[in-house]
Write a protein that holds these residues in place. Structure first.
Motif, PDB file in Angstrom:
ATOM      1  N   SER A   1      43.746  37.688  38.155  1.00  0.00           N
ATOM      2  CA  SER A   1      42.871  38.834  37.889  1.00  0.00           C
ATOM      3  C   SER A   1      43.519  39.892  37.009  1.00  0.00           C
ATOM      4  O   SER A   1      42.827  40.558  36.245  1.00  0.00           O
TER       5      SER A   1
ATOM      6  N   HIS B   1      38.222  38.273  41.358  1.00  0.00           N
ATOM      7  CA  HIS B   1      38.457  39.596  41.959  1.00  0.00           C
ATOM      8  C   HIS B   1      37.980  39.588  43.420  1.00  0.00           C
ATOM      9  O   HIS B   1      38.664  40.118  44.302  1.00  0.00           O
TER      10      HIS B   1
ATOM     11  N   ASN C   1      33.741  29.393  41.591  1.00  0.00           N
ATOM     12  CA  ASN C   1      34.810  29.114  40.633  1.00  0.00           C
ATOM     13  C   ASN C   1      34.921  27.640  40.263  1.00  0.00           C
ATOM     14  O   ASN C   1      35.087  27.307  39.087  1.00  0.00           O
TER      15      ASN C   1
ATOM     16  N   ARG D   1      34.430  36.186  31.868  1.00  0.00           N
ATOM     17  CA  ARG D   1      33.799  37.296  32.598  1.00  0.00           C
ATOM     18  C   ARG D   1      33.445  36.886  34.025  1.00  0.00           C
ATOM     19  O   ARG D   1      33.847  37.545  34.993  1.00  0.00           O
ATOM     20  N   ASP D   2      32.694  35.791  34.160  1.00  0.00           N
ATOM     21  CA  ASP D   2      32.179  35.398  35.477  1.00  0.00           C
ATOM     22  C   ASP D   2      33.280  34.865  36.398  1.00  0.00           C
ATOM     23  O   ASP D   2      33.327  35.216  37.579  1.00  0.00           O
TER      24      ASP D   2
ATOM     25  N   THR E   1      36.463  35.504  36.316  1.00  0.00           N
ATOM     26  CA  THR E   1      37.352  36.599  36.700  1.00  0.00           C
ATOM     27  C   THR E   1      36.691  37.499  37.738  1.00  0.00           C
ATOM     28  O   THR E   1      37.353  37.946  38.685  1.00  0.00           O
ATOM     29  N   TRP E   2      35.398  37.746  37.614  1.00  0.00           N
ATOM     30  CA  TRP E   2      34.706  38.582  38.601  1.00  0.00           C
ATOM     31  C   TRP E   2      34.809  37.941  39.982  1.00  0.00           C
ATOM     32  O   TRP E   2      35.150  38.614  40.959  1.00  0.00           O
ATOM     33  N   TRP E   3      34.523  36.641  40.071  1.00  0.00           N
ATOM     34  CA  TRP E   3      34.626  35.958  41.355  1.00  0.00           C
ATOM     35  C   TRP E   3      36.073  35.882  41.830  1.00  0.00           C
ATOM     36  O   TRP E   3      36.346  35.891  43.028  1.00  0.00           O
TER      37      TRP E   3
END
Length: 160
Positions: free
Chosen positions: A27, A140, A107, A133-134, A136-138
């Motif tokens: 992250s 986090h 993921n 984007r997606d 990395t968001w998950w």
């Protein structure tokens, strides 16, 4: 039974903390570094990681910690200890649902889709941008959940 509980909580605190650290690295700098290189190279690097990780010692940490969390949840219900059991359940739920299951549901499918792309295809740059984007968001979400699970297990240890 007390010794088994302490050992389980200690192992779960360490396991979820180590997993949080690995996710934290992705992250905070790995995915950012990948975003700074050409899409073809980033895709190749991430695909290599995704193939390597399932055959690495990481899996000997990630999966057994999830199993241990289920055991801890059962122990919490079988011998209710008030606040300690609440912390045990919170830690188990955070790790199993928000870290382990979110990996499987979000993921891994993104990783599977990325594995089908060579990086030189016309749509590769757009796919890579969306993936970064997606994913990395998950990630986090997984990072925070694993860290909070570790904290909950430590707190449970303090309360028993």
């Amino acid at each position: 039974m007390q010794i088994i509980l302490v050992l389980c909580l200690t192992a779960a605190a360490i396991g979820s903390g180590l997993v949080a650290g690995i996710f934290f690295a992705f992250s905070t700098f790995i995915m950012t570094a990948f975003s700074r290189i050409p899409a073809e190279q980033g895709i190749a690097a991430m695909n290599s990681i995704n193939v390597t990780i399932v055959r690495s010692p990481f899996m000997l940490l990630f999966v057994p910690t999830a199993i241990l969390c289920v055991v801890i949840a059962v122990l919490a219900f079988l011998n209710w200890r008030g606040g300690a059991s609440s912390m045990m359940l919170a830690g188990a739920a955070l790790y199993v649902i928000a870290s382990f299951l979110s990996t499987i549901v979000f993921n891994v499918p993104m990783n599977d889709a990325l594995a089908k792309v060579s990086g030189s295809e016309p749509d590769a740059v757009q796919l890579w941008t969306t993936y970064l984007r997606d994913w990395t968001w998950w990630n986090h979400v997984r990072t925070i959940a694993s860290l909070l699970a570790s904290v909950a297990f430590v707190r449970a240890l303090m309360l028993i």
